[in-house]
Design a protein around this motif. Structure first.
Motif, PDB file in Angstrom:
ATOM      1  N   ASN A  10      80.330  45.310  67.844  1.00 49.11           N
ATOM      2  CA  ASN A  10      80.473  46.713  67.452  1.00 49.11           C
ATOM      3  C   ASN A  10      79.173  47.500  67.594  1.00 49.11           C
ATOM      4  N   ALA A  11      78.130  47.029  66.903  1.00 52.83           N
ATOM      5  CA  ALA A  11      76.872  47.774  66.910  1.00 52.83           C
ATOM      6  C   ALA A  11      75.699  46.815  66.816  1.00 52.83           C
ATOM      7  N   LEU A  12      74.550  47.290  67.267  1.00 51.35           N
ATOM      8  CA  LEU A  12      73.328  46.491  67.271  1.00 51.35           C
ATOM      9  C   LEU A  12      72.140  47.412  67.065  1.00 51.35           C
ATOM     10  N   ILE A  13      71.243  47.045  66.155  1.00 53.07           N
ATOM     11  CA  ILE A  13      69.965  47.745  66.029  1.00 53.07           C
ATOM     12  C   ILE A  13      69.061  47.191  67.119  1.00 53.07           C
ATOM     13  N   SER A  14      68.749  48.034  68.099  1.00 47.64           N
ATOM     14  CA  SER A  14      68.181  47.539  69.347  1.00 47.64           C
ATOM     15  C   SER A  14      66.690  47.262  69.293  1.00 47.64           C
ATOM     16  N   ALA A  74      60.856  46.872  54.636  1.00 49.64           N
ATOM     17  CA  ALA A  74      61.947  47.835  54.754  1.00 49.64           C
ATOM     18  C   ALA A  74      63.144  47.110  55.353  1.00 49.64           C
ATOM     19  N   GLU A  75      64.236  47.039  54.598  1.00 52.56           N
ATOM     20  CA  GLU A  75      65.457  46.367  55.036  1.00 52.56           C
ATOM     21  C   GLU A  75      66.526  47.422  55.290  1.00 52.56           C
ATOM     22  N   ILE A  76      67.070  47.428  56.475  1.00 50.33           N
ATOM     23  CA  ILE A  76      68.061  48.442  56.814  1.00 50.33           C
ATOM     24  C   ILE A  76      69.307  47.752  57.380  1.00 50.33           C
ATOM     25  N   MET A  92      77.895  45.272  60.054  1.00 49.12           N
ATOM     26  CA  MET A  92      77.807  45.060  61.506  1.00 49.12           C
ATOM     27  C   MET A  92      76.448  44.544  61.937  1.00 49.12           C
ATOM     28  N   CYS A  93      75.354  45.097  61.399  1.00 53.30           N
ATOM     29  CA  CYS A  93      74.029  44.706  61.861  1.00 53.30           C
ATOM     30  C   CYS A  93      73.005  45.038  60.795  1.00 53.30           C
ATOM     31  N   GLN A  94      71.899  44.340  60.837  1.00 53.89           N
ATOM     32  CA  GLN A  94      70.819  44.569  59.899  1.00 53.89           C
ATOM     33  C   GLN A  94      69.504  44.109  60.510  1.00 53.89           C
ATOM     34  N   THR A  95      68.395  44.650  59.998  1.00 51.44           N
ATOM     35  CA  THR A  95      67.079  44.270  60.471  1.00 51.44           C
ATOM     36  C   THR A  95      66.066  44.631  59.399  1.00 51.44           C
TER      37      THR A  95
END
Length: 323
Positions: A200-204, A292-294, A299-302
C-alpha cells in the motif's frame, strides 16, 4: 519486504565505452549484433564475479596503492550486472530500488528499462520499479569516475601529482604523496543496494528532522517524510512520537489525517520538547538523544535519532570561543 543485494554481482570494464550504443543493458541483447549461435557479437570484456560491493581498485588489484594497472580503472566505464528472481506476489507489489553510494557517475537499467542517472558518490538515490519486475530479472548499472587531467593554466602538465583541477566534487584516490598522482579517482558501487517491496504505502527516505531551540526552554521539532503509495488512499492517520532514548519516555505526540496520492506525498508534522536536554561534545558534557517515530496507520513506519544543541559565539576583547 526488503531484499538486500550484497552478493552475486559481476563487473566488466567497457574498454571502448560502447555498451550504451549497442544496448548492452538489454538482457536479450540487440538482434543485429547476435551471432548465429545466439551469443553477443559485441562484448568488450568478460564478466568477473566480485565478492562484495566496494571500490574496484581495492578488490581487483593485487596492490591497490602501487599497482601498475591502477590508471586503467578510470580510463573506461564499468558495468555491473545482477541477476535475481521475483515471485508472482512480489511482481504485483510496488517497489523501490535504492542505492547507498555510486562513485561517481552512474546510469541504471532494470530488464532493459532505463530507470535514471545519478551523480555524486556519498548521496543515496532510488528509483520506482512498479510494474517492471519479472520472474527472472537483470539489473544493469554503468559506473564511471574519469581521471582528472586538467592542471592550472600556468602550471606544467607533468607535476600532476602536485596540482590537479578537480572536475568532480569528491576525494581523490590518494592525496598525492608523490607516488600516486592526485588525478586518480576511486570508482565503483559501494554500500547497500536494496529492493523494498510494499503493498500500500512506503516511507521512502529517512525522516528529515529540523530543530528550532527557543532559549533552551522549548525546542520546536519539525519532521518531514516522503511517502510512496501504490494507489490513492484517503483518511490515513499519521502519528508522530518524540521519545527520549535515555528512559524511553514519550515527551510529545502528534496526529494528523492525510490523503495519500498515488505516487509520492510529502508529509510534515510538528511537535515540541519542553526543557530539552542539550547535546554537547564529549569534552563539554553528555550527549542525550531523542528519537522521532512516525507511522501511517499500520502500513509503514520509520524513525530517526537526533539531538538538541545550541551553538554560541562568545567574543570579547580578551577571548573568542564557541559554546
Amino acid at each position: 519486504m526488503k531484499k538486500i543485494f550484497s552478493e552475486n554481482w559481476k563487473v566488466m570494464q567497457d574498454t571502448f565505452d560502447l555498451g550504451e550504443k549497442y544496448e548492452f543493458y538489454k538482457a536479450e541483447g540487440r538482434t543485429d549484433i547476435l551471432n548465429s549461435e545466439g551469443g553477443y557479437n559485441f562484448q568488450p570484456n568478460e564478466w568477473e564475479e566480485i565478492p562484495m560491493l566496494g571500490h574496484l581498485q581495492l578488490m581487483l588489484l593485487a596492490d591497490p596503492h602501487y599497482d601498475r594497472c591502477i590508471r586503467q580503472f578510470n580510463a573506461a566505464p564499468w558495468w555491473y550486472r545482477l541477476d535475481f528472481t521475483a515471485t508472482e506476489a512480489e511482481i504485483a507489489m510496488g517497489g523501490l530500488l535504492r542505492f547507498e553510494h555510486a562513485d561517481y557517475y552512474c546510469k541504471v537499467w532494470l530488464n532493459g528499462t532505463f530507470l535514471g542517472a545519478h551523480e555524486g558518490y556519498s548521496t543515496p538515490f532510488s528509483f520506482r520499479v512498479d510494474g517492471l519486475l519479472r520472474q527472472e530479472n537483470v539489473l544493469m548499472v554503468k559506473v564511471w569516475s574519469p581521471n582528472d587531467y586538467d592542471v592550472a593554466a600556468d602550471e606544467k602538465t607533468d607535476p600532476r601529482f602536485l596540482m590537479a583541477i578537480r572536475n568532480m566534487m569528491k576525494g581523490t584516490y590518494e592525496h598525492g604523496d608523490s607516488l600516486i598522482h592526485r588525478d586518480r579517482n576511486p570508482v565503483g558501487l559501494y554500500g547497500e543496494v536494496s529492493l523494498t517491496l510494499f503493498e500500500n504505502a512506503l516511507i521512502s527516505e529517512r525522516p528529515q528532522v529540523d530543530v528550532n531551540l527557543r532559549e533552551q526552554r522549548n525546542a520546536q521539532i519539525g519532521v518531514r517524510v516522503r511517502v510512496l503509495a501504490t494507489d490513492a488512499r484517503k483518511d490515513a492517520v499519521c502519528r508522530l512520537v518524540l521519545r527520549s532514548l535515555d528512559d524511553g519516555f514519550a515527551v510529545d505526540t502528534a496526529e494528523m489525517h492525510v490523503s495519500l496520492n498515488a505516487g509520492e506525498t510529502e508529509i510534515c508534522m510538528n511537535a515540541a520538547i519542553e526543557s530539552p536536554r542539550l547535546w554537547y561534545t564529549w569534552d563539554r558534557g553528555a550527549q542525550p538523544l531523542y528519537r522521532a517515530e512516525i507511522s501511517i496507520d499500520s502500513m509503514c513506519q520509520t524513525s530517526a535519532v537526533f539531538g538538541v544543541r545550541r551553538v554560541e559565539l562568545e567574543r570579547t576583547e580578551q577571548t573568542t570561543a564557541f559554546h
